[in-house]
Design a protein around this motif. Structure first.
Motif, PDB file in Angstrom:
ATOM      1  N   TYR A 227     -10.853   3.502   0.630  1.00  0.00           N
ATOM      2  CA  TYR A 227     -10.710   2.123  -0.539  1.00  0.00           C
ATOM      3  C   TYR A 227     -11.396   2.835  -1.623  1.00  0.00           C
ATOM      4  O   TYR A 227     -10.889   2.400  -2.766  1.00  0.00           O
ATOM      5  CB  TYR A 227     -11.376   1.097   0.031  1.00  0.00           C
ATOM      6  CG  TYR A 227     -12.999   1.151   0.399  1.00  0.00           C
ATOM      7  CD1 TYR A 227     -13.914   1.589  -0.424  1.00  0.00           C
ATOM      8  CD2 TYR A 227     -13.495   0.817   1.739  1.00  0.00           C
ATOM      9  CE1 TYR A 227     -15.230   1.201  -0.294  1.00  0.00           C
ATOM     10  CE2 TYR A 227     -14.773   0.921   2.007  1.00  0.00           C
ATOM     11  CZ  TYR A 227     -15.579   1.036   1.099  1.00  0.00           C
ATOM     12  OH  TYR A 227     -16.995   1.114   1.071  1.00  0.00           O
TER      13      TYR A 227
ATOM     14  N   TRP B 264     -12.640   4.950   6.293  1.00  0.00           N
ATOM     15  CA  TRP B 264     -12.551   3.807   5.626  1.00  0.00           C
ATOM     16  C   TRP B 264     -12.916   3.829   4.135  1.00  0.00           C
ATOM     17  O   TRP B 264     -12.014   3.444   3.091  1.00  0.00           O
ATOM     18  CB  TRP B 264     -13.110   2.528   6.286  1.00  0.00           C
ATOM     19  CG  TRP B 264     -12.601   1.131   5.829  1.00  0.00           C
ATOM     20  CD1 TRP B 264     -11.573   0.835   5.039  1.00  0.00           C
ATOM     21  CD2 TRP B 264     -13.858   0.101   5.411  1.00  0.00           C
ATOM     22  NE1 TRP B 264     -11.586  -0.550   4.503  1.00  0.00           N
ATOM     23  CE2 TRP B 264     -12.856  -1.163   4.635  1.00  0.00           C
ATOM     24  CE3 TRP B 264     -15.041  -0.160   5.648  1.00  0.00           C
ATOM     25  CZ2 TRP B 264     -13.492  -2.304   4.398  1.00  0.00           C
ATOM     26  CZ3 TRP B 264     -15.731  -1.501   5.373  1.00  0.00           C
ATOM     27  CH2 TRP B 264     -14.957  -2.413   4.674  1.00  0.00           C
ATOM     28  N   THR B 265     -14.116   4.602   3.925  1.00  0.00           N
ATOM     29  CA  THR B 265     -14.522   4.482   2.457  1.00  0.00           C
ATOM     30  C   THR B 265     -13.843   5.459   1.625  1.00  0.00           C
ATOM     31  O   THR B 265     -13.444   5.161   0.475  1.00  0.00           O
ATOM     32  CB  THR B 265     -16.005   4.693   2.540  1.00  0.00           C
ATOM     33  OG1 THR B 265     -16.773   4.034   3.134  1.00  0.00           O
ATOM     34  CG2 THR B 265     -16.583   4.862   1.010  1.00  0.00           C
TER      35      THR B 265
ATOM     36  N   SER C  92      -9.606   5.796  10.713  1.00  0.00           N
ATOM     37  CA  SER C  92     -10.566   4.894  10.869  1.00  0.00           C
ATOM     38  C   SER C  92     -10.352   3.743  11.765  1.00  0.00           C
ATOM     39  O   SER C  92     -11.157   3.331  12.667  1.00  0.00           O
ATOM     40  CB  SER C  92     -11.119   3.851   9.577  1.00  0.00           C
ATOM     41  OG  SER C  92     -11.729   3.046   9.510  1.00  0.00           O
TER      42      SER C  92
ATOM     43  N   GLN D 164     -12.351   2.971  15.408  1.00  0.00           N
ATOM     44  CA  GLN D 164     -13.060   2.115  16.024  1.00  0.00           C
ATOM     45  C   GLN D 164     -12.335   1.584  17.020  1.00  0.00           C
ATOM     46  O   GLN D 164     -13.068   0.735  17.921  1.00  0.00           O
ATOM     47  CB  GLN D 164     -12.593   0.892  14.663  1.00  0.00           C
ATOM     48  CG  GLN D 164     -13.447   1.149  13.529  1.00  0.00           C
ATOM     49  CD  GLN D 164     -13.228   0.200  12.294  1.00  0.00           C
ATOM     50  OE1 GLN D 164     -13.726  -0.827  12.424  1.00  0.00           O
ATOM     51  NE2 GLN D 164     -12.435   0.602  11.399  1.00  0.00           N
TER      52      GLN D 164
ATOM     53  N   CYS E  45      -6.336   7.889   6.182  1.00  0.00           N
ATOM     54  CA  CYS E  45      -7.878   7.595   6.471  1.00  0.00           C
ATOM     55  C   CYS E  45      -7.911   6.030   7.354  1.00  0.00           C
ATOM     56  O   CYS E  45      -8.719   6.011   7.892  1.00  0.00           O
ATOM     57  CB  CYS E  45      -8.509   7.672   5.024  1.00  0.00           C
ATOM     58  SG  CYS E  45      -8.818   9.249   4.529  1.00  0.00           S
ATOM     59  N   TYR E  46      -7.066   5.120   6.500  1.00  0.00           N
ATOM     60  CA  TYR E  46      -7.098   3.864   7.019  1.00  0.00           C
ATOM     61  C   TYR E  46      -6.751   4.320   8.819  1.00  0.00           C
ATOM     62  O   TYR E  46      -7.277   3.504   9.564  1.00  0.00           O
ATOM     63  CB  TYR E  46      -6.073   3.113   6.518  1.00  0.00           C
ATOM     64  CG  TYR E  46      -6.447   2.495   5.429  1.00  0.00           C
ATOM     65  CD1 TYR E  46      -7.438   1.657   5.061  1.00  0.00           C
ATOM     66  CD2 TYR E  46      -5.629   2.432   4.048  1.00  0.00           C
ATOM     67  CE1 TYR E  46      -7.775   1.087   4.103  1.00  0.00           C
ATOM     68  CE2 TYR E  46      -5.991   1.803   2.922  1.00  0.00           C
ATOM     69  CZ  TYR E  46      -7.173   1.008   2.876  1.00  0.00           C
ATOM     70  OH  TYR E  46      -7.554   0.435   1.859  1.00  0.00           O
TER      71      TYR E  46
ATOM     72  N   ASN F 298     -16.356   4.379   9.374  1.00  0.00           N
ATOM     73  CA  ASN F 298     -16.717   4.034   7.989  1.00  0.00           C
ATOM     74  C   ASN F 298     -16.598   4.995   7.170  1.00  0.00           C
ATOM     75  O   ASN F 298     -16.059   4.576   5.918  1.00  0.00           O
ATOM     76  CB  ASN F 298     -18.029   3.388   8.146  1.00  0.00           C
ATOM     77  CG  ASN F 298     -18.317   2.585   6.896  1.00  0.00           C
ATOM     78  OD1 ASN F 298     -17.918   1.411   6.896  1.00  0.00           O
ATOM     79  ND2 ASN F 298     -19.246   3.088   5.860  1.00  0.00           N
TER      80      ASN F 298
ATOM     81  N   ALA G 229      -3.973  -2.818   5.555  1.00  0.00           N
ATOM     82  CA  ALA G 229      -3.844  -1.370   5.235  1.00  0.00           C
ATOM     83  C   ALA G 229      -2.417  -1.171   4.699  1.00  0.00           C
ATOM     84  O   ALA G 229      -2.126  -0.521   4.036  1.00  0.00           O
ATOM     85  CB  ALA G 229      -4.115  -0.421   6.246  1.00  0.00           C
TER      86      ALA G 229
ATOM     87  N   ASN H 265     -10.131  -4.733   0.404  1.00  0.00           N
ATOM     88  CA  ASN H 265     -10.489  -4.307   1.353  1.00  0.00           C
ATOM     89  C   ASN H 265     -11.585  -5.072   2.065  1.00  0.00           C
ATOM     90  O   ASN H 265     -12.027  -4.971   3.231  1.00  0.00           O
ATOM     91  CB  ASN H 265     -11.268  -2.683   0.913  1.00  0.00           C
ATOM     92  CG  ASN H 265     -10.133  -1.710   1.392  1.00  0.00           C
ATOM     93  OD1 ASN H 265      -9.686  -1.103   2.221  1.00  0.00           O
ATOM     94  ND2 ASN H 265      -9.527  -1.285   0.161  1.00  0.00           N
TER      95      ASN H 265
ATOM     96  N   PHE I 167      -9.952  -6.080   5.025  1.00  0.00           N
ATOM     97  CA  PHE I 167      -9.957  -5.479   5.969  1.00  0.00           C
ATOM     98  C   PHE I 167     -11.187  -5.376   6.860  1.00  0.00           C
ATOM     99  O   PHE I 167     -11.184  -5.384   8.021  1.00  0.00           O
ATOM    100  CB  PHE I 167      -9.692  -3.956   5.273  1.00  0.00           C
ATOM    101  CG  PHE I 167      -9.575  -2.920   6.521  1.00  0.00           C
ATOM    102  CD1 PHE I 167      -8.503  -2.322   6.624  1.00  0.00           C
ATOM    103  CD2 PHE I 167     -10.573  -2.318   7.087  1.00  0.00           C
ATOM    104  CE1 PHE I 167      -8.207  -1.435   7.452  1.00  0.00           C
ATOM    105  CE2 PHE I 167     -10.547  -1.226   7.805  1.00  0.00           C
ATOM    106  CZ  PHE I 167      -9.348  -0.869   8.120  1.00  0.00           C
ATOM    107  N   GLY I 168     -12.410  -5.215   6.092  1.00  0.00           N
ATOM    108  CA  GLY I 168     -13.731  -5.329   6.879  1.00  0.00           C
ATOM    109  C   GLY I 168     -13.844  -6.519   7.436  1.00  0.00           C
ATOM    110  O   GLY I 168     -14.541  -6.603   8.659  1.00  0.00           O
TER     111      GLY I 168
END
Length: 284
Positions: free
Chosen positions: A177, A173-174, A216, A220, A212-213, A170, A244, A266, A269-270
């Motif tokens: 975005y 991911w943060t 992440s 995951q 970063c994408y 996370n 992404a 995003n 994405f989530g």
């Protein structure tokens, strides 16, 4: 404009994207911690609590940034910045929302209470990290992801290693975005001296966002694979990866409005990651 609408704007209830970006990873954690069958009461507690704490964080952020926001085009008309409400009102709203959020978790165990205190400290201190920390978005990722260990604590009474892997995912991911978001305000942030990842990454900002994408998604994938998640989960991650990739085409020219569109996208994405988790457990 009446006071009620001003308060709605202060805590961003008129802009649900922020709450959704916190909610998706929290729901993923609840689903995984519960083996795909989460208790409806926990779903309600964490959904409402996420919205309340995000709103409290917005009020704290506006209080901390009230002298900066008037110099940023996008934030100059926020109620506190524009002088439509007083600073003490923002603090009072943040305190009331945080208290309401804590009351929701009173029926839960002591570990959840303890983690909630840490979450509050991180959320309240985030606005000040922009004064000196080169990557405040990473710190924001911790604040935005603290529902993950809290969800595991609520269901299992402990925080297993996989929860920390999901929290790390996370954070990246943060970073992705919120760097897109920071790219919108890059010129204004240079003038007022705020530190952001967009400025720190400089001309490598687009590469950094995509990296970063990728990190992440890899984290995951590793976490899900270790728990036996397969087909549905992988499909969800592939859909998130497609989101992404779409963001790359939005941000590569660094156009302000397209960067903002990437940030808002995003939500999908989530949602894709969460849908993959739900689907994987449903197919068992």
């Amino acid at each position: 404009m009446n006071r009620f609408n001003l308060y709605l704007r202060l805590v961003r209830l008129d802009k649900p994207i922020g709450s959704l970006l916190l909610l998706w990873p929290t729901l993923v954690a609840l689903w995984i911690a519960s083996g795909g069958v989460p208790d409806w009461r926990l779903l309600a507690i964490f959904t409402i609590g996420t919205v309340l704490m995000r709103s409290a964080g917005c009020a704290i952020n506006d209080f901390a940034d009230r002298d900066f926001d008037r110099h940023v085009k996008r934030t100059a008309e926020r109620p506190l910045t524009a002088g439509l409400i007083a600073p003490w009102e923002a603090l009072a709203a943040a305190a009331a929302l945080a208290l309401a959020s804590f009351l929701l978790i009173v029926p839960l165990n002591m570990l959840v209470w303890q983690l909630s205190v840490v979450a509050l400290i991180v959320a309240a201190s985030y606005p000040y990290f922009k004064r000196f920390f080169a990557l405040p978005q990473a710190y924001l990722g911790i604040a935005f992801g603290f529902g993950i260990p809290m969800a595991f604590a609520a269901v299992q009474g402990e925080v297993p290693t996989v929860a920390w892997w999901l929290l790390a995912a996370n954070v990246f991911w943060t970073l992705a975005y919120d760097t897109e978001y920071a790219m919108v305000d890059r010129d204004d942030d240079v003038k007022i001296g705020i530190r952001t990842s967009a400025l720190t990454f400089g001309r490598f900002d687009v590469v950094a966002v995509m990296a970063c994408y990728a990190i992440s998604l890899a984290l995951q994938m590793a976490a899900g694979w270790s728990l036996g998640l397969r087909g549905g989960f992988i499909a969800g991650l592939m859909a998130a990866a497609a989101c992404a990739l779409y963001h790359y085409f939005l941000i590569r020219e660094r156009d302000r409005m397209r960067c903002f569109a990437a940030f808002r996208h995003n939500n999908w994405f989530g949602a894709a990651v969460f849908a993959g988790v739900v689907l994987d457990y449903a197919l068992r």
